[in-house]
Motif scaffolding. Structure first.
Motif, mmCIF file in Angstrom:
data_model
loop_
_atom_site.group_PDB
_atom_site.id
_atom_site.type_symbol
_atom_site.label_atom_id
_atom_site.label_comp_id
_atom_site.label_asym_id
_atom_site.label_seq_id
_atom_site.Cartn_x
_atom_site.Cartn_y
_atom_site.Cartn_z
ATOM 1 N N MET A 131 11.794 8.031 13.452
ATOM 2 C CA MET A 131 10.443 7.616 13.827
ATOM 3 C C MET A 131 9.842 7.497 15.073
ATOM 4 O O MET A 131 10.568 6.720 15.575
ATOM 5 N N ILE A 132 8.104 7.571 14.818
ATOM 6 C CA ILE A 132 7.354 6.718 15.976
ATOM 7 C C ILE A 132 6.366 6.234 15.521
ATOM 8 O O ILE A 132 5.744 7.684 14.951
ATOM 9 N N PRO A 133 5.660 4.968 15.791
ATOM 10 C CA PRO A 133 6.699 4.660 15.722
ATOM 11 C C PRO A 133 8.037 4.083 15.048
ATOM 12 O O PRO A 133 7.136 4.043 13.564
ATOM 13 N N ASP A 134 8.617 3.331 15.344
ATOM 14 C CA ASP A 134 10.163 2.549 14.396
ATOM 15 C C ASP A 134 9.662 0.856 13.745
ATOM 16 O O ASP A 134 10.497 0.700 12.879
ATOM 17 N N HIS A 135 8.747 0.656 14.460
ATOM 18 C CA HIS A 135 7.910 -0.611 13.562
ATOM 19 C C HIS A 135 7.115 -1.214 14.434
ATOM 20 O O HIS A 135 6.942 -0.116 15.133
ATOM 21 N N GLY A 136 6.493 -2.097 13.815
ATOM 22 C CA GLY A 136 5.249 -2.631 13.987
ATOM 23 C C GLY A 136 4.470 -3.071 12.412
ATOM 24 O O GLY A 136 5.726 -3.798 11.645
ATOM 25 N N THR A 137 3.312 -3.690 12.841
ATOM 26 C CA THR A 137 2.657 -4.786 11.867
ATOM 27 C C THR A 137 1.263 -3.986 11.519
ATOM 28 O O THR A 137 0.220 -3.289 12.441
ATOM 29 N N LEU A 138 0.835 -3.943 10.595
ATOM 30 C CA LEU A 138 -0.250 -3.587 9.686
ATOM 31 C C LEU A 138 -1.113 -4.967 8.592
ATOM 32 O O LEU A 138 -0.354 -5.445 8.050
ATOM 33 N N ASN A 139 -2.642 -5.236 9.339
ATOM 34 C CA ASN A 139 -3.157 -5.924 8.700
ATOM 35 C C ASN A 139 -3.713 -5.063 7.543
ATOM 36 O O ASN A 139 -3.174 -4.008 7.334
ATOM 37 N N PRO A 140 -4.332 -5.841 6.475
ATOM 38 C CA PRO A 140 -4.967 -5.731 5.143
ATOM 39 C C PRO A 140 -4.914 -4.286 5.167
ATOM 40 O O PRO A 140 -6.546 -4.570 6.500
ATOM 41 N N GLY A 141 -5.320 -3.470 4.297
ATOM 42 C CA GLY A 141 -5.620 -2.441 4.789
ATOM 43 C C GLY A 141 -5.991 -1.344 5.723
ATOM 44 O O GLY A 141 -6.734 -1.124 5.982
ATOM 45 N N ALA A 142 -5.127 -1.560 6.545
ATOM 46 C CA ALA A 142 -4.882 -1.026 7.825
ATOM 47 C C ALA A 142 -4.091 0.350 7.999
ATOM 48 O O ALA A 142 -3.570 0.208 6.480
ATOM 49 N N GLU A 143 -4.162 1.130 8.730
ATOM 50 C CA GLU A 143 -2.721 2.324 8.274
ATOM 51 C C GLU A 143 -2.662 2.807 9.579
ATOM 52 O O GLU A 143 -3.111 2.981 10.344
ATOM 53 N N CYS A 144 -1.451 3.389 9.793
ATOM 54 C CA CYS A 144 -1.307 4.201 10.828
ATOM 55 C C CYS A 144 -0.385 5.093 10.608
ATOM 56 O O CYS A 144 -0.191 5.391 9.711
ATOM 57 N N MET A 145 -0.677 6.537 11.455
ATOM 58 C CA MET A 145 -0.544 7.518 11.427
ATOM 59 C C MET A 145 1.083 7.093 12.279
ATOM 60 O O MET A 145 1.685 7.255 13.071
ATOM 61 N N VAL A 146 1.863 7.870 10.693
ATOM 62 C CA VAL A 146 3.745 8.067 11.497
ATOM 63 C C VAL A 146 4.546 9.123 12.075
ATOM 64 O O VAL A 146 3.589 10.270 11.087
#
Length: 1766
Positions: free
Chosen positions: A181-196
Motif C-alpha cells: 500500500m502507498i501510502p501505508d500510513h497517514g492522517t485524514l481530516n474530517p471529510g477528506a479522502e486520499c487515493m491509496v
C-alpha cells in the motif's frame, strides 16, 4: 416561517488541504435524494459537531419535480429534541422549493434519531433526523480486484480512503505479501479522502486473495478491512525472426537465428525480431547482449534493453548491424529474459561484411613509341563486380607526369564498368615506364604498368614492349638488372649468360651450381605498395636508382622568409652510367635544376628544387617526377639482344609549401574522414592492414601530413600529399601486433600545414591467439544407456577470437565405436558458438570415462602463425541392461464391431536406470469357423499408434492401439518388442531378439438383429402366426441376419442420403417381400407388430428407410421431370402414406427388445408395392418390398402368399403316405368357392405308370370372408427325385391362379425319416411363447406354438397352455373356436371361461387320433373379451330385444280434432317387422305420457371380414331415430399353432421304435376306411372307397390283386391242413410262460387269448405281467420237483392262485380297462397341474417319508416246514 425559494445549488463547505488528502464536496451535495409522488426530499438530515446547550438549525428542502402543483402537510417530530414551525399545509408549484427549518436542541452527549412525516393524498413519506456524536470513521471499499499480472511483474490499482467521521484520524495499513500500500500510513481530516495505491508484485503464479487491514482511531484500535484479489500468471514469450532464415546458418541449440547476410562495409542495416506474448498478461522482458570480455568492437546493436510485451500481442525488437571489416563474419548473441528470469531465449545474430570488388581489365597500358612533342591516348577499363560503391584513386600527379588520366580518382558504383583515358606525352627521347598503383578503399591496391617510348630526330631508343617488362622482372630476381645492356650482351656472347625458355637471362648451370634459376612471383599487392623501396625504407627488391628525400615541405614561402632550394640526392646503384631526366610541369611552382644529368656507376648527383609561388595566402603541393635509364639505351643500335633491354626507373618526390603570412589563420579544411576503429584481427606477430578515406568536401586545396614519428608502430602511406577540391585521398595503414593485448595507436594528421588543424586518428590493434571455449569446463555427461543403443547430446564449443578457426575432433581408435561427434571438423566464425551432436553407444555393462581432443588452427595459415593447439573433453557415461513390460499382460477388448474401430492404450513400464528405445511388432491369430486360406490374406487388424518409441528410465509411456476387425471371428494379437539398437534397425531384421510384451484379444462382431415375434391386429387379425411368418418371410430374414454381411452391404455403414433418384440403388443380396395380405377398400389398416431383439453383444442401430429417406435433397432444376410409371406409383404411395412404420429407427442395447408397428392402409383399389430398406448400421441391409392388396367391396378374392408350394419330403415306397395341407386365405368380404383343376395331376399320373404321385383330397370348397381354407393333398413319390406340377385353382366369380406344387422323394436308406421330420418341425421358427403384446391386449397365451412331434396315428397327444389375464383390474372372458377344427381333431378343456385379473387359466389341448397318417398344422384361435364390455353388450342386446318385442305388439290410435288448435296429420301405424314406417301424429298427453323408444331397424349388410369398419347407412332424415341392434364387442384373437405328424404304426415302429413306449394306444379306434370331405363337409364321391393304408393295393391293377389273393389262399389252406403245424401250435400253448414274455409276438398272444375264450384286438400290448411269469416258473418248479411228501392243500392253493392271476390278466387286457386307466391317469395329472398352477401344490418341494408300522395280518406262515433234505 416557511420561505419559498428557487432551486439553487447549496453552498459547499471548504476543508483545509494538507499532504496527500483532498477536499470532497459538502455533505448536502453528497446526500441521497428521494422522490415521493413528485416531491424531492433528502433521505436523511444529519447534525454533526454539535455541542450541549446550543441549538443547531438545519433546513429541510422540499422540491416539486412534478408537472403539476402539489399539496402536502407534515407532522412535527415526536421527540422534544427536534422541533420545527407549527405544521401548516404546503402548496408547491412545479419547480418550486420550500425550506423547512429543523431545530436540534441536545440535552446530553448521546446519539439522537427521529423523523418528520409528510402526508399527501397518495400516502405518507418521512425524512430521517439524526444527530450523532463525534466519532472516528473511515470508509473504504469492501473488495478490490486488481488486473491480471505476470509473475515478477508489477500491477497496481487505486481506491479512495475517505474520513466520513467527525475527528481527525490517523491510519496505518497492514498488508500481506505480495500486496503493498502507498501510502501505508497517514492522517485524514474530517471529510477528506486520499487515493491509496495498491501494488501487486507476485512471485508465484496463482490466485492471490488477501485481506488488508487499516487501523485507525484513538490508539489505533478500530479497523477496516479490504479484500484484495489478483491473479498472477507465468508469461510465455516466443521469439520469431521476421523474414526467411539463412540457409547457411547453423542454429544448433539456439532457438532463433537472425541473419543479416552480406552487408556493405560502412553501412547500417536494421532488421526486426518479433517477440510474441502467448499469455494473457503483460510480460516485461530484458534484452541483453551476451557478455564477452574479449569482444570490444560491437557491430550489432540494439537500443532496447527493457520492454513490456502486451498480452496476446507482440514487441518489435530492432537490431542494427554496422560492419567495418570487409570479409569478416560477425556473430553475436542477445538474450531475451522475462521477468523473474524463469524463461530465457537466446537470439543468435549473424552477418558478414562485403566490400567493393574492383578489378582492372588489363595489367599494363602500352603506348608503343611516339615522337617528341607528340602525345598518345589509350583507354583503361576498370569494373566493380560488387554492389558496394568503390572509392578509387590512382596514385599519380597527372599535372606533373608524362602519364595522365582523365579521372584519376572517383567513385565506381556497384556492378559498373568505367573507361579511363590515359594520355602519354613524353618530354625527352627515352623509354618511359611507371608502375602506377590504384588505391581502392576497403580493398587491396591494384597495379598497372604504363610504358612507352619517345623518339626524336637524333635519339631513337629501342621500343619498350610488355615482354621486356616480364624479362626485366625475371632478370631482376636473378640479380642481372644492375648490369647495363652492353655488359649483358658481352656476357651473353661469352657464354657467361644464357637465355631460358621464356627468353629471360640466366646464369649457366655450372656457375649456378646446378641450382634452378629463380623465377619472379607476383608479390602481395599490399606488401608491394607499402614496401616498394621508393616511398619507404623497406623494399622487396633493392633499388637501382634512389632519391632522397622522397617528400619535402618548404613551409612558408613569403617575405621576410627566405626560401632555400631543396637539394635532391640521386644515387646510382647500378654498374652502368644512368641518365636522370625530370619532367616537371612548366606552370608549377616547383622547378628542378638541372633537368637532366648523367650519373656514373655507383655515384650520386645533386639536383636543386626551387619553390616559386605566385599567390599569397595559398597552399602549394605537387609531385616531382623523374626517370632514370641506362645511358646505353639512348639508341636502339646499342642493344644487341632484346633480352638485355631494361626499362627506365621512375623517381617521385612529394613537395608542399604555403604562402600564408604570420599570424594569419590558414583556410579551414572541409573534409570527411572515414577511418575504422580497429585494425582487422590478425595472428600475433603478423602485419595487419586497413584503409582510410579522407574526402575534401570544400572548395580549396587540402594538404596533409602524417607525423609517423609520433606513432612509429603504424605505417601510413602516403604520409603526405594534397587533395584537390571534391577529391579524396585513400590511405593504407599497417601495424604489427606482437601480443594479444589491445594497443591503441594515435596518428596526428596535420591538414593545410597548420598545427591547429591536426586530427588525431585513433585506432586499436590486437593480436589473436587460438582460444576455444568448451561447455561445462570440458566435461560431457551421458545418462545410463542400454547396451547397443545410442544417445545424442548437444555440446557447444565457441570461438573466442576475431578470426575464423578450423577445428578437428580426434577420438581414440578403440573408442570410435563407442563415441562419435558430428560434425567432426569444421570452421568456427569469429565469436561463433556451435552446438555439436555427440553420440554415445555403450557396448557392455560398465561405466565409461572417455577422452576426446579437439585440435584448432587458423583458417588462413600464415607462415609465422603458431602451430595449432588442442583441448581435452572428458565424456562420462554408463552402459546398462533394461527390459520393457506391459502393465497388463492380457488385454481383452471385448466385442468390436466389424468395420468399426475401438481404441485403447497399453501402458509400457521401464523399471531400469536407462532409457530404452523399443520397436513393437504384432502377430495376428484369427480363430473361428473360417477357411485358413481366406484368413491368411487378411491385413493386420490392429494398428499401433507408433511402432517405435522411447521410455525414459523408471517411467511409463502409453501406446495407443486401434482395433478394426474385418471378420466376425476371434482375434488374438501378440505384441512383441525389441530394444532398438543399430543392429536391430527394423522389425524384420532380428526377430529372434523380440520378446513377448502382452496379448490383446477381441471378438469381431456384427450388429445382430432378429425378429423374435410377430402378430397382427386390425383387419388381418385372423391370420395365424404361422401364416404371418410365411407372408413376411421372417424365417429367411432371420437366417440372413445371422450371416455375415457382404461387402456391398457395407457400402454405406449407416443410414445416409446417397441416391439422386426416387428408386435408390440396391446393394443387398437379399430381396424379401413383406406381404400384408389383402382386405376390402375402406377396411381398417392391416397392422403387423414385429418384435425386434438384439441377441448380440453390441448395441444395434436400425432403421427402416423409405425411398424418400435415401434420396438427397436436390434443387428443383436438378430434378428429373419425367417419371416412370413405377416412380409415379411409388410417389402416390408415399404421398398418401399407405405404408407406415413406427418407429422408423432406434437403438437396441444387448438383450433389449423393441416392438415396431407396420401398417398398410386400404384406401385405393389395387396392389401397392413399396421398397423399404432395413438398414443396420455397420451390418446388414435388406430390401423389403412392402406389398398389400386392396379389393373392391363385393369382389371375391383369394390371397395367395406365393405361387409356389413345396410339400414335405416323402420316402419312396411308403405304403401310407401322409396327408398334407395347402392353405388359402379369403381376403375379401364375400365367401369364395374354389375348385382345383386336376388335368395336370392326371398327366403326371400317366407319366408315372398310373401311380398317383399327387392326389388332391379337397377338390372343391368354400372359404368364409377373412378366414382360411385348406386343400388336402397326398404326395406319394415313386422315385427319389423332385416332382413338380402346375395346378390351376379356379375361384368362382373371381380370378384363377396357377400354383406350382413341388415335392421331393428320397431314399429312406440314404436319408433317415428323423431328418426329414425334424426339417418339417423346424421349418417355421416362430416363438413358442408369447413375447409381443398389442395395445389394449388384456390376455396372453403362454405358448403360441405347440409342436407335438412325431406320433402314431392311433394315439392321443396333449399339451397344457395357460391363458393369462395380464390386466390388473378387469376380468376377461375367453372362448376357444374349435368349430374350425377338422372332425373335432382337437379337444380343448375348458372351451370357455372367465379369467379374473392376474389369473392364469390352464387349458388342455388334446390331439385326438388322426386315424390316417398326415401332417397336422392347425391354427387354433381363442376369442377374448373384456368381461365388462361383454356384460354391457348382453345388457344392451336384452334391452333391444325387449324393445323389439314391445314394438311388435304396440300400436297407437290417434283421433282427429281433440281440441287441439294444431292441425293433426293422419295416423301412422308402426310395425316392427316392416321395413317402412308411416308417420303418425303424436299421441295426446292425456292418453300417453311417455315417448316410445326409436323403432327397431335391421340393416342387411354384406358379410365383412373381421375388423372391417361397419358404417351405418342413413336412408333418410329419420334414419337417425332407428335403434340399431347392438353389435358385439370386437374380440381379441389369440392364436395357437398346433403342429404334428402322424405315422402308421408299422412306419412309426420302423423309424421311431425307441419313442413307441411313450404313447398309449387307444384301442377303441380300429383301422377303418374313412372318406374325405370338402371344407363345406360334403363327401367326395369320386374318390376310391379305400383306406389310405391300403392305398398301395388300391393303386394295383386287377390282375395284381387276383395274383395276391390266390397266393395268400394257398398258403393259409396248406397250413391249416398240415398236422405237424397243428401239433406245434398246441404244444406251444401247453408250454409254461417264459420269464421274458414281453418279447413274445403279437400273434402268439392272440392265439393264447383266443384259447382262453377272450377277445383281444390285434394291437401290440405294452404291458408286461411279471406275476404271471413268476407263477409260470413256480408251476414248472412244482412239476419238476413234486416230492411225495408235499401236502395236497399246498398244491390246491397254488392252482387256485394261478387261476385267479389268469383271470386278472384277461380282464386287464380288455380295451375298456386300458382306456379307463389312461383316462384316470390323465385326469389325475391334469388336476395336479391345475393345483400347482393355483399354488395349492408345490411340485419342487422336498418329498416327506412317513414310516408305517408293519401289518401283522399280512404275514404268511409256512403250513408245513420243508424237508431238511431239500
Amino acid at each position: 416561517m416557511l420561505a419559498q425559494v428557487h432551486d439553487k445549488p447549496p453552498n459547499s463547505d471548504s476543508f483545509r488541504k494538507s499532504g496527500y488528502d483532498r477536499k470532497v464536496s459538502t455533505r448536502e451535495a453528497k446526500k441521497k435524494k428521494n422522490i415521493f409522488w413528485g416531491i424531492e426530499v433528502p433521505e436523511t438530515l444529519s447534525w454533526r459537531g454539535w455541542e450541549l446547550g446550543k441549538e443547531i438549525i438545519k433546513h429541510l428542502t422540499l422540491k416539486n419535480v412534478h408537472g403539476k402543483a402539489q399539496k402536502l402537510s407534515y407532522r412535527a417530530p415526536s421527540t422534544p429534541f427536534f422541533f420545527t414551525v407549527f405544521p401548516q399545509p404546503i402548496t408547491l408549484n412545479p419547480g418550486i422549493s420550500v425550506t423547512l427549518p429543523i431545530i436540534f436542541r441536545p440535552s446530553e452527549k448521546r446519539d439522537y434519531e427521529d423523523n418528520i412525516t409528510f402526508t399527501k393524498a397518495e400516502g405518507e413519506f418521512s425524512v430521517a433526523l439524526r444527530a450523532m456524536c463525534p466519532r472516528f470513521c473511515l470508509s473504504i471499499p469492501a473488495a478490490l480486484q486488481l488486473p491480471v499480472c505476470a509473475v515478477h511483474d508489477v500491477t497496481e490499482a487505486r481506491f479512495p480512503l475517505c474520513n466520513i467521521g467527525d475527528l481527525i484520524s490517523v491510519f496505518s495499513w497492514e498488508t500481506p505479501s505480495p500486496f503493498f500500500m502507498i501510502p501505508d500510513h497517514g492522517t485524514l481530516n474530517p471529510g477528506a479522502e486520499c487515493m491509496v495505491k495498491v501494488i501487486f508484485q507476485p512471485t508465484v503464479a496463482g490466485m492471490h486473495d488477501a485481506a488488508a487491514t487499516c487501523w485507525f482511531g484513538n490508539g489505533m484500535k478500530q479497523k477496516r478491512t479490504i479484500q484484495l484479489n489478483a491473479l498472477a500468471k507465468y508469461p510465455c514469450l516466443r521469439v520469431s525472426v521476421t523474414g526467411k532464415k539463412s540457409g547457411g546458418v547453423q542454429s544448433g541449440k539456439f532457438q532463433d537465428v537472425l541473419s543479416f547476410g552480406s552487408v556493405p562495409v560502412g553501412t547500417t542495416v536494421e532488421k526486426s525480431v518479433d517477440i510474441f506474448n502467448m499469455s494473457v498478461v503483460d510480460a516485461p522482458c530484458i534484452i541483453e547482449r551476451a557478455k564477452d570480455p574479449l569482444l570490444h568492437d560491437y557491430v550489432f546493436s540494439c537500443d532496447v534493453s527493457y520492454g513490456v510485451v502486451p498480452a496476446k500481442g507482440k514487441l518489435v525488437l530492432c537490431i542494427r548491424f554496422q560492419p567495418q571489416v570487409v570479409g569478416e563474419h560477425s556473430t553475436d548473441y542477445f538474450t531475451i529474459t522475462s521477468a523473474g528470469c524463469h524463461l530465457e531465449t537466446v537470439l543468435k545474430v549473424v552477418g558478414s561484411c562485403k566490400g567493393p570488388s574492383v578489378s582492372l581489365h588489363q595489367c599494363s597500358v602500352d603506348f608503343d613509341w611516339v615522337n617528341l612533342g607528340e602525345s598518345l591516348m589509350q583507354t583503361l577499363k576498370m569494373s566493380n563486380t560488387s554492389d558496394v560503391p568503390a572509392y578509387y584513386q590512382f596514385d599519380i600527379d597527372c599535372k606533373g607526369s608524362v602519364f595522365s588520366l582523365d579521372h584519376p580518382c572517383g567513385v565506381l558504383e556497384g556492378t559498373t564498368t568505367l573507361t579511363l583515358k590515359v594520355i602519354f606525352q613524353p618530354t625527352h627521347p627515352m623509354n618511359y615506364h611507371r608502375r602506377v598503383v590504384c588505391l581502392v578503399h576497403h580493398q587491396e591496391p591494384l597495379f598497372v604498368d604504363f610504358f612507352g617510348t619517345c623518339h626524336s630526330d637524333t635519339a631513337k631508343p629501342p621500343t619498350l614492349q610488355e615482354r621486356h617488362l616480364s624479362w626485366y622482372r625475371t632478370n631482376m630476381v636473378r640479380g642481372l638488372t644492375f648490369y647495363p645492356p652492353d655488359i649483358l650482351s658481352v656476357m651473353l656472347k661469352d657464354g657467361k649468360l644464357q637465355m631460358d625458355e621464356e627468353g629471360a637471362l640466366m646464369l649457366p648451370p655450372e656457375i649456378s651450381e646446378d641450382q634452378p634459376p629463380k623465377e619472379y612471383f607476383e608479390p602481395n599487392a599490399m606488401t608491394e605498395y607499402l614496401y616498394n623501396g621508393v616511398s619507404s625504407d623497406q623494399a622487396l627488391f633493392p633499388a637501382h636508382v634512389s632519391v632522397s628525400p622522397r617528400e619535402y615541405d618548404f613551409g612558408c614561402c613569403v617575405l621576410p622568409h627566405e626560401v632555400e632550394p631543396l637539394s635532391l640526392c640521386v644515387t646510382n646503384h647500378t654498374k652502368g652510367n644512368v641518365i636522370v631526366a625530370w619532367t616537371p610541369n612548366p606552370g608549377s611552382a616547383f622547378q628542378v635544376r638541372p633537368k637532366i644529368c648523367d650519373i656514373p656507376p655507383l655515384k650520386s648527383s645533386t639536383f636543386y628544387v626551387f619553390c616559386k609561388p605566385t599567390e599569397i595566402n595559398s597552399l602549394y603541393a605537387a609531385e616531382l617526377e623523374g626517370f632514370a635509364f641506362y645511358k646505353v639505351m639512348r639508341h636502339y643500335t646499342n642493344i644487341e639482344s632484346d633480352a638485355t633491354i631494361c626499362p627506365s626507373w621512375c623517381l617521385t618526390v612529394r613537395l608542399r609549401a604555403h604562402t600564408y603570412e604570420e599570424k594569419r589563420e590558414h583556410f579551414i579544411p572541409q573534409y570527411i574522414l572515414d577511418v575504422p576503429k580497429n585494425f582487422p584481427p590478425v595472428v600475433c606477430d603478423t602485419d595487419t592492414y586497413c584503409s582510410m578515406l579522407l574526402s575534401n568536401t570544400g572548395t580549396s586545396l587540402i594538404t596533409f601530413s602524417v607525423n609517423q614519428t609520433a606513432c612509429p608502430s603504424v605505417l601510413v602511406k602516403p604520409s603526405s600529399g594534397h587533395i584537390i577540391p571534391g577529391g579524396h585521398q585513400i590511405f593504407f595503414l599497417s601495424t604489427h601486433p606482437v601480443n594479444t593485448v589491445f594497443q591503441q595507436h594515435v596518428l596526428p594528421l596535420e591538414l593545410n600545414s597548420y598545427p591547429a588543424y591536426t586530427k588525431k586518428v585513433v585506432l586499436q590493434s590486437c593480436g589473436q591467439s587460438l582460444i576455444l571455449l568448451l561447455e561445462g569446463d570440458g566435461k560431457l555427461y551421458f545418462k545410463p544407456l542400454h547396451i547397443g543403443t545410442s544417445s545424442t547430446r548437444m555440446y557447444t564449443i565457441k570461438n573466442c577470437t576475431r578470426l575464423p578457426m578450423v577445428f578437428t575432433w580426434k577420438i581414440r581408435q578403440s573408442d570410435s565405436k563407442i563415441l562419435s561427434v558430428s560434425p567432426a571438423a569444421g570452421i568456427l566464425q569469429p565469436y561463433e558458438a556451435m552446438a555439436q551432436a555427440w553420440t554415445f553407444t555403450p557396448d557392455k555393462k560398465t561405466k565409461y570415462l572417455l577422452q576426446a581432443m579437439v585440435f584448432v588452427k587458423w583458417e588462413s595459415p600464415n607462415p609465422v602463425s603458431p602451430k595449432g593447439v588442442h583441448y581435452v573433453l572428458r565424456v562420462i557415461g554408463e552402459g546398462a541392461l533394461g527390459t520393457v513390460r506391459a502393465q497388463k499382460e492380457h488385454l481383452d477388448l471385448g466385442n468390436v464391431l466389424v468395420g468399426d474401430q475401438k481404441s485403447c492404450s497399453i501402458a509400457l513400464l521401464n523399471d531400469g536406470i536407462c532409457t530404452l528405445n523399443y520397436i513393437l511388432s504384432v502377430e495376428q491369430l484369427i480363430t473361428g469357423p473360417h477357411a485358413p486360406e481366406e484368413v491368411h490374406s487378411d491385413p493386420l487388424a490392429l494398428e499401433l499408434e507408433h511402432s517405435r518409441g522411447t521410455i525414459p528410465a523408471r517411467s511409463k509411456v502409453f501406446v495407443g492401439i486401434k482395433v478394426r476387425p474385418a471378420r466376425r471371428l476371434h482375434y488374438t494379437w501378440s505384441i512383441k518388442y525389441a530394444i532398438c539398437t543399430p543392429r536391430v534397425a527394423d522389425l524384420a531384421s532380428k526377430k529372434e531378439e523380440q520378446q513377448p510384451l502382452c496379448c490383446v484379444v477381441a471378438m469381431g462382431v456384427y450388429p445382430t438383429l432378429s425378429i423374435v415375434d410377430a402378430c397382427t391386429t386390425g383387419v388381418s387379425s385372423s391370420i395365424s402366426k404361422l401364416h404371418l411368418w410365411k407372408l413376411f418371410s421372417l424365417d429367411t430374414l432371420n437366417e440372413f441376419l445371422e450371416r455375415d454381411p457382404v461387402p456391398g452391404e457395407l457400402t454405406y455403414k449407416f443410414p445416409t442420403r446417397h441416391s439422386t433418384c426416387l428408386i435408390p440403388p440396391v446393394y443387398t443380396p437379399l430381396l424379401l417381400d413383406f406381404d400384408f395380405g389383402s382386405a376390402t377398400i375402406g377396411s381398417e389398416p392391416s397392422l403387423v407388430m414385429l418384435l425386434l431383439e438384439n441377441k448380440g453383444v453390441v448395441p444395434v442401430d436400425w432403421a427402416f428407410l423409405f425411398p424418400s429417406d435415401q434420396k438427397m435433397d436436390m434443387e428443383h432444376w436438378a430434378e428429373d421431370a419425367d417419371f416412370t410409371p413405377q416412380e409415379l406409383r411409388q410417389m402416390r404411395i408415399h404421398d398418401n402414406q399407405l405404408f407406415s412404420v413406427s418407429p422408423k429407427s432406434g437403438t437396441l442395447l444387448p438383450g433389449q427388445e423393441k416392438s415396431v408397428q407396420l401398417s398398410h392402409r386400404h384406401d385405393f383399389i389395387g396392389t401397392d408395392r413399396l421398397p423399404v430398406l432395413l438398414k443396420i448400421s455397420y451390418g446388414h441391409e435388406v430390401l423389403l418390398t412392402f406389398s398389400g392388396v386392396t379389393v373392391e367391396l363385393h369382389q371375391r378374392y383369394v390371397h395367395f402368399a406365393s405361387t409356389k408350394h413345396r410339400f414335405a419330403p416323402i420316402a419312396v415306397g411308403r405304403s401310407h403316405p401322409p396327408t398334407q395341407i395347402y392353405t388359402l386365405y379369403n381376403g375379401g368380404s364375400m365367401p369364395v368357392t374354389f375348385e382345383v383343376q386336376l388335368d395336370s395331376i392326371m398327366k403326371v399320373q400317366e407319366e408315372n405308370f398310373q401311380h398317383p404321385v399327387f392326389v388332391c383330397l379337397t377338390r372343391r370348397g368354400e372359404i368364409p370372408p377373412g378366414e382360411t381354407g385348406h386343400i388336402e393333398w397326398i404326395f406319394s413319390p415313386l422315385e427319389a427325385k423332385t416332382y413338380m406340377v402346375d395346378v390351376l385353382i379356379q375361384i368362382l366369380e373371381g380370378e384363377s391362379t396357377q400354383i406350382t406344387f413341388q415335392g421331393v422323394g428320397y431314399n429312406p436308406s440314404v436319408i433317415g425319416e428323423a431328418t426329414t421330420s425334424s426339417h418339417f418341425f423346424s421349418s417355421a421358427v416362430i416363438p413358442g411363447s408369447a413375447k409381443l403384446t398389442v395395445p389394449g391386449q388384456a390376455a396372453t397365451l403362454s405358448h403360441h406354438r405347440i409342436c407335438l412331434g412325431n406320433i402314431p396315428d392311433c394315439t392321443k397327444a396333449g399339451r397344457l397352455v395357460f391363458l393369462n389375464n395380464i390386466s390388473e383390474s378387469k376380468a376377461v372372458a375367453f372362448t376357444w373356436l374349435i368349430s374350425s377344427c377338422k372332425e373335432k381333431v382337437l379337444e380343448i378343456a375348458p372351451e370357455s371361461g372367465v379369467a379374473q385379473p392376474g389369473e392364469s387359466i390352464p387349458c388342455f389341448i388334446t390331439l385326438q387320433p388322426t386315424r390316417t397318417p398326415s401332417f397336422c398344422r392347425i391354427n387354433l384361435m381363442c376369442e377374448v373379451h373384456l368381461l365388462e364390455s361383454l356384460v354391457q353388450y348382453e345388457r344392451d342386446l336384452h334391452e333391444w330385444e325387449q324393445e323389439k318385442e314391445r314394438q311388435a305388439v304396440e300400436f297407437t290410435i290417434t283421433e282427429k280434432d281433440l281440441g287441439s288448435k294444431k292441425k293433426l296429420t293422419s295416423p301412422s301405424v308402426r310395425l316392427s317387422n316392416s321395413a317402412q314406417t308411416e308417420n303418425l301424429p303424436e299421441p295426446s298427453a292425456v292418453i300417453r305420457k311417455r315417448k316410445a323408444l326409436p323403432p327397431i331397424k335391421k340393416h342387411s349388410t354384406p358379410s365383412q371380414p373381421p375388423g372391417h369398419t361397419k358404417k351405418g347407412l342413413l336412408l333418410d332424415k329419420d334414419a337417425s331415430q332407428v335403434w340399431v341392434k347392438p353389435e358385439p364387442p370386437t374380440p381379441l384373437l389369440l392364436h395357437v399353432d398346433v403342429t404334428a405328424r402322424s405315422y402308421a404304426i408299422e412306419d412309426f415302429l420302423s423309424n421311431f421304435a425307441l419313442d413307441f413306449p411313450r404313447y398309449f394306444l387307444s384301442r377303441s379306434f380300429s383301422p377303418q376306411a374313412s372318406e374325405s370331405q370338402f371344407v363345406d363337409g360334403s363327401k367326395d364321391r369320386n374318390r376310391t372307397d379305400m383306406e389310405p393304408k391300403c392305398l398301395s393295393l388300391a393303386a394295383a391293377s386287377k390282375q395284381e390283386l387276383e395274383v395276391v389273393t390266390d397266393m395268400l389262399t394257398g398258403v393259409i389252406r396248406s397250413l391249416l391242413e398240415d398236422g405237424r403245424f397243428q401239433k406245434s401250435v398246441r404244444k406251444i400253448q401247453d408250454e409254461p410262460i417264459p420269464y421274458f414274455s414281453q418279447f413274445k409276438s403279437a400273434k402268439s398272444a392272440e392265439l393264447q387269448d383266443s384259447r382262453q375264450g377272450s377277445t383281444i384286438p390285434p394291437r401290440v400290448s405294452a404291458s408286461t405281467d411279471l406275476d404271471l411269469e413268476k407263477d409260470g416258473e413256480r408251476k414248472k418248479m412244482s412239476h419238476e420237483t413234486t416230492p411225495s411228501d408235499l401236502l395236497e392243500p399246498c398244491e390246491t392253493f397254488h392252482r387256485n392262485h394261478l387261476r385267479e392271476n389268469k383271470q386278472i390278466e384277461i380282464i386287464s387286457r380288455q380295451p375298456v380297462v386300458g382306456n379307463l386307466v389312461e383316462l384316470v391317469l390323465e385326469n389325475t395329472l391334469q388336476n395336479i397341474l391345475i393345483e400347482a398352477s393355483r399354488g395349492e401344490v408345490v411340485l419342487t418341494a422336498q418329498p416327506r417319508v412317513i414310516a408305517l408300522p408293519p401289518n401283522p395280518s399280512r404275514r404268511i406262515t409256512n403250513p408245513a416246514p420243508l424237508p431238511s433234505g431239500l
